[in-house]
Scaffold this motif. Structure first.
Motif, mmCIF file in Angstrom:
data_model
loop_
_atom_site.group_PDB
_atom_site.id
_atom_site.type_symbol
_atom_site.label_atom_id
_atom_site.label_comp_id
_atom_site.label_asym_id
_atom_site.label_seq_id
_atom_site.Cartn_x
_atom_site.Cartn_y
_atom_site.Cartn_z
ATOM 1 N N ASP A 51 0.826 -1.216 0.000
ATOM 2 C CA ASP A 51 0.000 0.000 0.000
ATOM 3 C C ASP A 51 0.859 1.263 0.000
ATOM 4 O OD1 ASP A 51 -2.271 -1.536 -0.007
ATOM 5 O OD2 ASP A 51 -2.571 -1.425 2.163
ATOM 6 N N SER A 52 2.097 1.151 0.492
ATOM 7 C CA SER A 52 2.985 2.314 0.560
ATOM 8 C C SER A 52 3.684 2.603 -0.772
ATOM 9 C CB SER A 52 4.041 2.088 1.649
ATOM 10 O OG SER A 52 4.833 0.952 1.323
ATOM 11 N N TRP A 53 3.491 1.772 -1.783
ATOM 12 C CA TRP A 53 4.129 1.976 -3.081
ATOM 13 C C TRP A 53 3.590 3.274 -3.661
ATOM 14 C CZ3 TRP A 53 7.246 -1.866 -5.663
ATOM 15 C CH2 TRP A 53 7.644 -1.495 -6.956
ATOM 16 N N PRO A 54 4.475 4.232 -4.022
ATOM 17 C CA PRO A 54 3.996 5.517 -4.557
ATOM 18 C C PRO A 54 3.228 5.337 -5.867
ATOM 19 C CG PRO A 54 6.390 5.539 -4.220
ATOM 20 C CD PRO A 54 5.922 4.153 -3.961
ATOM 21 N N ASP A 55 2.099 5.989 -5.977
ATOM 22 C CA ASP A 55 1.272 5.955 -7.171
ATOM 23 C C ASP A 55 0.950 4.512 -7.580
ATOM 24 O OD1 ASP A 55 -0.207 7.188 -9.134
ATOM 25 O OD2 ASP A 55 1.493 7.493 -10.489
#
Length: 170
Positions: A51-55
């Motif tokens: 979920d923390s993966w940017p974009d």
């Protein structure tokens, strides 16, 4: 010993043995020596971007077996569509007329930050490629080892297995 004095064996024992032989041949042996039916189970693999993966929603996760590993039966959920064979006769509709001919649809395209699929031969590792959907630029390309877990732990006979891989941002 005369022919009539020989001990007689019931024919039923022979018939029962012959009937059990195919059943025994169709069984495997579980971890604790218990006989298990040889049934092909579809195991489930999920590879997702954290979920923390940017974009995160702008990327597509692709999963495949490493080159040279033989047959790879990984199938992404939602990408298989059953269609009639091209030479199949038309199916009559309820009114008795011929059903309209329908062109075979192209396979659906499934993309996104989560790859979920099945396999009958769970591989020990897969190649995971993450691409930006809009440009096709590769953000990640790596081999990932899989730690398959039984869906029914404690069951003596192997069954479907599952594994989830969460990819952290790089």
């Amino acid at each position: 010993m005369r022919h009539d004095d020989r001990p007689r064996r019931p024919a039923g024992a022979l018939v029962l043995g012959a009937a059990l032989l195919p059943l025994l041949a169709a069984c495997g042996v579980g971890d604790d020596g218990v006989a298990c039916a040889l049934v092909m189970h579809a195991s489930t693999l999920e590879v997702r971007l954290a979920d923390s993966w940017p974009d995160r929603e702008a990327f597509d996760v692709e999963v495949d077996c490493p080159p040279g590993t033989g047959t790879c039966d990984l199938v992404r959920a939602g990408t298989v569509q059953l269609v009639p064979a091209p030479d199949a006769p038309p199916i009559a509709d309820l009114s008795g007329g011929a059903a309209p001919s329908v062109a075979a649809p192209s396979p659906p395209t499934v993309t996104g930050p989560v790859w979920t699929g099945t396999t009958f031969s769970p591989p020990s590792e897969v190649v995971v490629t993450v691409e930006r959907t809009s440009t096709g630029d590769v953000a990640l390309d790596r081999v990932v080892e899989l730690d398959w877990q039984a869906e029914s732990p404690g069951n003596a006979c192997p069954g479907p297995r599952t594994v989830t891989v969460v990819l952290d941002e790089e």
